[in-house]
Motif scaffolding. Structure first.
Motif, short mmCIF file in Angstrom:
data_model
loop_
_atom_site.label_atom_id
_atom_site.label_comp_id
_atom_site.label_asym_id
_atom_site.label_seq_id
_atom_site.Cartn_x
_atom_site.Cartn_y
_atom_site.Cartn_z
N VAL A 281 -6.60 2.30 4.02
CA VAL A 281 -5.72 2.34 2.84
C VAL A 281 -4.72 3.47 3.06
O VAL A 281 -5.11 4.63 3.25
N ARG A 285 -0.64 4.77 -1.01
CA ARG A 285 -1.02 3.65 -1.88
C ARG A 285 -2.04 4.08 -2.94
O ARG A 285 -2.34 3.31 -3.86
N LEU A 286 -2.60 5.26 -2.78
CA LEU A 286 -3.61 5.76 -3.71
C LEU A 286 -2.98 6.59 -4.82
O LEU A 286 -1.91 7.17 -4.64
N THR A 287 -3.67 6.65 -5.93
CA THR A 287 -3.25 7.49 -7.06
C THR A 287 -4.43 8.37 -7.47
O THR A 287 -5.57 7.90 -7.53
N ALA A 299 -8.19 -2.36 -10.75
CA ALA A 299 -8.00 -1.40 -9.66
C ALA A 299 -9.34 -0.92 -9.12
O ALA A 299 -10.35 -0.86 -9.83
N VAL A 330 -4.76 11.65 -0.65
CA VAL A 330 -3.83 10.92 -1.52
C VAL A 330 -2.47 11.60 -1.42
O VAL A 330 -2.37 12.81 -1.64
N TRP A 349 -6.63 2.48 -6.62
CA TRP A 349 -5.62 1.75 -5.83
C TRP A 349 -5.82 0.26 -6.03
O TRP A 349 -6.90 -0.20 -6.39
N THR A 353 -3.82 -3.74 -1.50
CA THR A 353 -3.08 -2.81 -0.64
C THR A 353 -3.93 -2.29 0.52
O THR A 353 -3.42 -1.59 1.38
#
Length: 362
Positions: A281, A285-287, A299, A330, A349, A353
């Motif tokens: 990943v 693309r991560l939060t 998610a 991240v 995420w 993705t």
């Protein structure tokens, strides 16, 4: 009428027991900026030298502008080449360095003068013709090397890591310049690099090489966003790698067991329930959210503790430690006041993705 400028057909090159280039087949279009990207030892420079005629293939053919050039010497292939170390003649002026290929071809004086005037204006080095290489900056020397490669108006320009010896800021400037030159000239460039940022900045298409073979050949956006193999996923961009097992398969998605948690990814091809898989990943693309925040519907979710924030200017890397000690990175805008070191956080995420592949060596 075909638009193919360069055709490589089953090229193989061995050095003793080592297969440096392994049955490579490729077509490069007219006006295309094509990059060979890979780590040291992947075969990219050897492949470039075969195209140039500096190495003979053990098998296969090279076609340039519709002509089989496999048996021709370098000077008969209508190919220009730019090297990593510039290789400018220190005892020659800038003008003499640039004109060297035309002198070797016996071009008349009037033609040499006309082409010199054309190329120094194109590369913004007019006025430097009487200087010597040691009187130039690194960027100016690079432009002179490019001018020498282009002065004979080749059907193809080969570039072997030409920006590797420049400092970071100058290299970024030259990436934009080299792409501009290629667009203005309209001839294909084949560019060798181990630097993914260079390849992504300049290229139309990229071939990612590994141990003499192509792992993926595709437009740069596809190579970055839709890697074909685990190697491409790990080599292009910055991704978190998570090795887990397939817990379930349904509707084109796989549920992955990893580090005491579960999340979903597109179903990895060839991996059944219980199979070990590597999931990649991209960091961006991560939060990361404060613990207890509401994640977007559907998610993936992982908990952890924010260990550190690495400020990089416009973005920051948030280093999140899982209870097991495994860390996830991240990358988000540095201006986002997500949390501070020591806080419990939530990582989310979108399932689509991620990219999963059967785990090598598992």
């Amino acid at each position: 009428m075909t638009n193919v400028a360069v055709g490589l057909q089953g090229l193989t090159k061995r050095f003793g027991r080592t297969v440096a280039v392994d049955r490579v087949t490729l077509e490069i279009d007219q006006g295309e900026f094509f990059s060979l990207l890979g780590p040291s030892g992947s075969g990219k420079t050897t492949l470039l030298r075969i195209i140039a005629g500096l190495e003979d293939p053990d098998e296969g053919r090279i076609v340039i502008d519709g002509k089989d050039v496999t048996g021709l010497p370098p000077y008969a292939r209508k190919v220009g080449m730019v090297f990593q170390d510039f290789l400018l003649f220190p005892h020659m002026t800038v003008g003499e360095n640039i004109l060297f290929p035309l002198r070797m071809q016996g071009a008349p004086r009037a033609e040499r003068d006309e082409r010199l005037g054309w190329i120094v204006k194109l590369l913004h080095i007019d006025g430097l013709e009487e200087r010597f290489p040691h009187q130039l900056s690194g960027g100016q020397q690079q432009r002179v090397a490019l001018a020498r490669g282009l002065i004979s108006r080749p059907a193809l320009l080969l570039l072997d890591e030409p920006l590797a010896n420049l400092d970071r800021e100058l290299r970024k400037e030259m990436e934009v310049e080299v792409r501009r030159y290629q667009r203005e000239l309209g001839i294909p460039f084949v560019y060798v690099t181990h630097n993914q940022e260079e390849a992504l900045t300049m290229s139309d298409r990229i071939a990612v090489m590994r141990v003499g073979r192509f792992e993926q050949v595709a437009p740069k956006f596809e190579v970055y966003s839709d890697p074909a193999t685990a190697f491409v996923a790990s080599f292009v961009g910055h991704a978190n790698r998570m090795r887990g097992r397939v817990a379930a398969l349904e509707g084109g998605r796989a549920t992955i067991d990893w580090d005491g948690a579960r999340f979903a990814v597109p179903a990895p091809g060839g991996a059944g329930v219980g199979a070990a898989v590597d999931v990649f990943v991209k960091c961006e693309r991560l939060t990361v959210l404060p613990s207890g925040s509401a994640a977007p519907a559907g998610a993936n979710r992982l908990d952890g503790v924010l260990r550190d924030v690495i400020f990089k200017g416009q973005i920051a890397d948030y280093i999140v430690a899982r209870p097991s000690g495994v860390e996830i990175v991240v990358s988000e805008a540095a201006s986002l006041p997500r949390a501070k070191a020591g806080d419990t956080v939530l990582i989310t995420w979108a399932p689509d993705t991620g990219h999963g592949f059967p785990a090598e060596g598992a």
